[in-house]
Write a protein that holds these residues in place. Structure first.
Motif, PDB file in Angstrom:
ATOM      1  N   GLY A 155       0.810  -1.213   0.000  1.00 14.32           N
ATOM      2  CA  GLY A 155       0.000   0.000   0.000  1.00 14.32           C
ATOM      3  C   GLY A 155       0.841   1.259   0.000  1.00 14.32           C
ATOM      4  N   SER A 156       1.986   1.218   0.676  1.00 12.58           N
ATOM      5  CA  SER A 156       2.875   2.380   0.704  1.00 12.58           C
ATOM      6  C   SER A 156       3.444   2.668  -0.676  1.00 12.58           C
ATOM      7  CB  SER A 156       4.007   2.144   1.708  1.00 12.58           C
ATOM      8  OG  SER A 156       3.505   2.051   3.027  1.00 12.58           O
ATOM      9  N   VAL A 157       3.827   1.618  -1.378  1.00 10.81           N
ATOM     10  CA  VAL A 157       4.365   1.791  -2.734  1.00 10.81           C
ATOM     11  C   VAL A 157       3.297   2.377  -3.655  1.00 10.81           C
ATOM     12  CG1 VAL A 157       5.241   0.589  -4.769  1.00 10.81           C
ATOM     13  CG2 VAL A 157       6.109  -0.007  -2.497  1.00 10.81           C
ATOM     14  N   LEU A 158       2.103   1.803  -3.610  1.00 11.05           N
ATOM     15  CA  LEU A 158       1.029   2.275  -4.491  1.00 11.05           C
ATOM     16  C   LEU A 158       0.608   3.701  -4.134  1.00 11.05           C
ATOM     17  CD1 LEU A 158      -1.124  -0.978  -4.668  1.00 11.05           C
ATOM     18  CD2 LEU A 158       0.351  -0.034  -6.455  1.00 11.05           C
ATOM     19  N   THR A 159       0.583   4.015  -2.848  1.00  9.05           N
ATOM     20  CA  THR A 159       0.242   5.378  -2.435  1.00  9.05           C
ATOM     21  C   THR A 159       1.310   6.364  -2.890  1.00  9.05           C
ATOM     22  OG1 THR A 159      -0.998   4.573  -0.516  1.00  9.05           O
ATOM     23  CG2 THR A 159      -0.226   6.854  -0.440  1.00  9.05           C
ATOM     24  N   LEU A 186      -1.491   6.058  -6.389  1.00  9.21           N
ATOM     25  CA  LEU A 186      -2.606   5.143  -6.636  1.00  9.21           C
ATOM     26  C   LEU A 186      -3.377   4.808  -5.354  1.00  9.21           C
ATOM     27  CD1 LEU A 186      -0.894   2.684  -9.154  1.00  9.21           C
ATOM     28  CD2 LEU A 186      -2.262   4.734  -9.643  1.00  9.21           C
ATOM     29  N   GLY A 187      -3.187   5.599  -4.321  1.00 10.60           N
ATOM     30  CA  GLY A 187      -3.837   5.322  -3.047  1.00 10.60           C
ATOM     31  C   GLY A 187      -5.346   5.417  -3.098  1.00 10.60           C
ATOM     32  N   HIS A 188      -5.893   6.131  -4.091  1.00  6.89           N
ATOM     33  CA  HIS A 188      -7.338   6.306  -4.177  1.00  6.89           C
ATOM     34  C   HIS A 188      -8.036   5.152  -4.877  1.00  6.89           C
ATOM     35  CE1 HIS A 188      -5.761   7.590  -8.049  1.00  6.89           C
ATOM     36  NE2 HIS A 188      -6.962   7.437  -8.547  1.00  6.89           N
ATOM     37  N   LEU A 189      -7.272   4.201  -5.440  1.00 10.84           N
ATOM     38  CA  LEU A 189      -7.879   3.076  -6.150  1.00 10.84           C
ATOM     39  C   LEU A 189      -8.468   2.072  -5.160  1.00 10.84           C
ATOM     40  CD1 LEU A 189      -5.216   2.361  -8.926  1.00 10.84           C
ATOM     41  CD2 LEU A 189      -7.289   3.770  -9.070  1.00 10.84           C
ATOM     42  N   TYR A 190      -9.481   1.336  -5.610  1.00  6.63           N
ATOM     43  CA  TYR A 190     -10.053   0.284  -4.772  1.00  6.63           C
ATOM     44  C   TYR A 190      -9.013  -0.799  -4.511  1.00  6.63           C
ATOM     45  CZ  TYR A 190     -14.883   1.961  -5.299  1.00  6.63           C
ATOM     46  OH  TYR A 190     -16.041   2.698  -5.242  1.00  6.63           O
ATOM     47  N   ALA A 191      -8.924  -1.230  -3.252  1.00  6.69           N
ATOM     48  CA  ALA A 191      -8.060  -2.359  -2.909  1.00  6.69           C
ATOM     49  C   ALA A 191      -8.826  -3.669  -2.929  1.00  6.69           C
ATOM     50  CB  ALA A 191      -7.447  -2.153  -1.528  1.00  6.69           C
ATOM     51  N   LEU A 245     -21.108   2.777   1.251  1.00  8.82           N
ATOM     52  CA  LEU A 245     -19.789   2.821   0.630  1.00  8.82           C
ATOM     53  C   LEU A 245     -19.595   1.605  -0.263  1.00  8.82           C
ATOM     54  CD1 LEU A 245     -17.140   3.701   3.378  1.00  8.82           C
ATOM     55  CD2 LEU A 245     -17.765   5.076   1.404  1.00  8.82           C
ATOM     56  N   GLY A 246     -18.641   1.736  -1.200  1.00 11.72           N
ATOM     57  CA  GLY A 246     -18.113   0.579  -1.895  1.00 11.72           C
ATOM     58  C   GLY A 246     -16.955   0.001  -1.086  1.00 11.72           C
ATOM     59  N   GLY A 247     -15.999  -0.593  -1.777  1.00 15.14           N
ATOM     60  CA  GLY A 247     -14.889  -1.229  -1.088  1.00 15.14           C
ATOM     61  C   GLY A 247     -13.860  -0.234  -0.573  1.00 15.14           C
ATOM     62  N   PRO A 248     -12.923  -0.725   0.246  1.00 12.81           N
ATOM     63  CA  PRO A 248     -11.848   0.141   0.752  1.00 12.81           C
ATOM     64  C   PRO A 248     -10.821   0.437  -0.331  1.00 12.81           C
ATOM     65  CG  PRO A 248     -11.460  -2.114   1.431  1.00 12.81           C
ATOM     66  CD  PRO A 248     -12.786  -2.114   0.731  1.00 12.81           C
ATOM     67  N   THR A 249     -10.208   1.588  -0.235  1.00 12.15           N
ATOM     68  CA  THR A 249      -9.136   1.947  -1.154  1.00 12.15           C
ATOM     69  C   THR A 249      -7.791   1.434  -0.647  1.00 12.15           C
ATOM     70  OG1 THR A 249      -8.829   4.038   0.003  1.00 12.15           O
ATOM     71  CG2 THR A 249     -10.294   4.062  -1.926  1.00 12.15           C
TER      72      THR A 249
END
Length: 313
Positions: A171-175, A179-184, A223-227
């Motif tokens: 998550g740190s790399v993607l953020t 890309l932190g706002h994308l659905y996880a 809500l939808g899924g978590p980011t």
């Protein structure tokens, strides 16, 4: 809609209800509610902390359980969910920068609502991600909160094939690359709800239909899924509270309740945590799914009996 509550025929607003908004330090509007006790003797106030993708309305039945026992109740919708301000342009994405933001909003609820307007002593009843926030904030609540009951706290994933440390690193790399706002996980909220037979939350069909009905009638609460950023924040919070030094420093007597048929969080991690904290007790409710307060009466009554035995203490 009644006042700042969202009402259904099968889910009316409890008696003696008041709601409003807190303006946080970063100018977000966070909805809160408080409910006065409906029975005597008065026993203080329970601060109820919901999980991810939950809202105040989902706990109206629990509020009645508590106010009928002589407790006042205070709640909030976490920032980014329920009727509180959403944090991204797409309101469906479950997002938070840090669970410390949740803890700060809880501190503000105490400062502006609970301490001035609610009768002490104070207790916490928290579920899943809300229980993780309660643990994270516990060091700052030692002189306020007498006892905590934490239901299925989110400390690890159920299959543990991927560790929270790995999720944090990924998550740190993607953020970092934006890309932190994308659905996880799970993606946008589906037009049709998950069929009851496939849900992971409760084995009670009526309560499941009630809760689904809240979001069908008022989709703005859902809500939808978590980011990626939310999951990274959760992973950091779990690492913080599971650190041996943090666990050794916990000073609030805490009852932790595990769900025996939990497929949302790791019951093994929950039990291990409970066994290794000072002033900690553990109760397993065999057969219950993740949302014990939304479960069949058979499971709910076990939880409420454990609550009655532990609080006020």
């Amino acid at each position: 809609m009644t006042d700042l509550f969202y009402e259904l025929d099968g889910n009316p607003v409890p008696e003696n209800a008041f709601s409003g908004f807190l303006t946080t330090r970063d100018r977000k509007q966070v909805r809160f509610a408080r409910f006065s006790a409906t029975a005597r003797p008065l026993k203080g106030t329970v601060v109820v902390l919901a999980g991810r993708n939950e809202c105040i309305e989902k706990y109206f039945e629990t509020v009645r359980d508590l106010t009928g026992r002589g407790f006042g109740v205070a709640m909030l919708d976490w920032r980014g969910q329920g009727a509180s301000d959403r944090l991204l342009k797409n309101p469906q994405r479950g997002y938070v920068k840090s669970f410390k933001d949740y803890a700060a909003d809880l501190e503000q609820l105490f400062t502006e609502v609970v301490l001035p307007d609610c009768r002490g002593p104070y207790y916490i009843l928290a579920h899943s991600a809300g229980a993780l926030v309660a643990l994270l904030a516990s060091a700052n609540m030692v002189n306020r909160v007498q006892r905590m009951v934490l239901i299925a706290p989110f400390l690890d994933l159920p299959d543990q094939r991927v560790s929270m440390t790995t999720l944090r690193r990924l998550g740190s790399v993607l953020t970092y690359i934006g890309l932190g706002h994308l659905y996880a996980a799970w993606g946008p909220r589906k037009a049709l709800p998950t069929p009851f037979e496939r849900n992971l939350l409760t084995s009670d069909p009526e309560r499941y239909r009630r809760n689904v009905g809240i979001y069908q009638a008022y989709p703005q609460l859902a809500l939808g899924g978590p980011t990626v950023r939310w999951l990274r924040a959760a992973a950091i919070a779990t690492e913080t509270v599971r650190d041996p030094e943090f666990m050794a420093g916990m000073k609030i007597p805490t009852l932790i309740v595990g769900a025996g048929n939990d497929r949302v969080v790791s019951t093994r991690a929950v039990e291990h945590f409970a066994r290794h904290i000072r002033l900690g007790s553990f109760v397993m409710i065999d057969g219950a799914k993740h949302e014990i307060l939304q479960e069949k009466d058979y499971y709910r009554e076990q939880l409420l009996s454990a609550f009655d035995a532990f609080i006020p203490g």
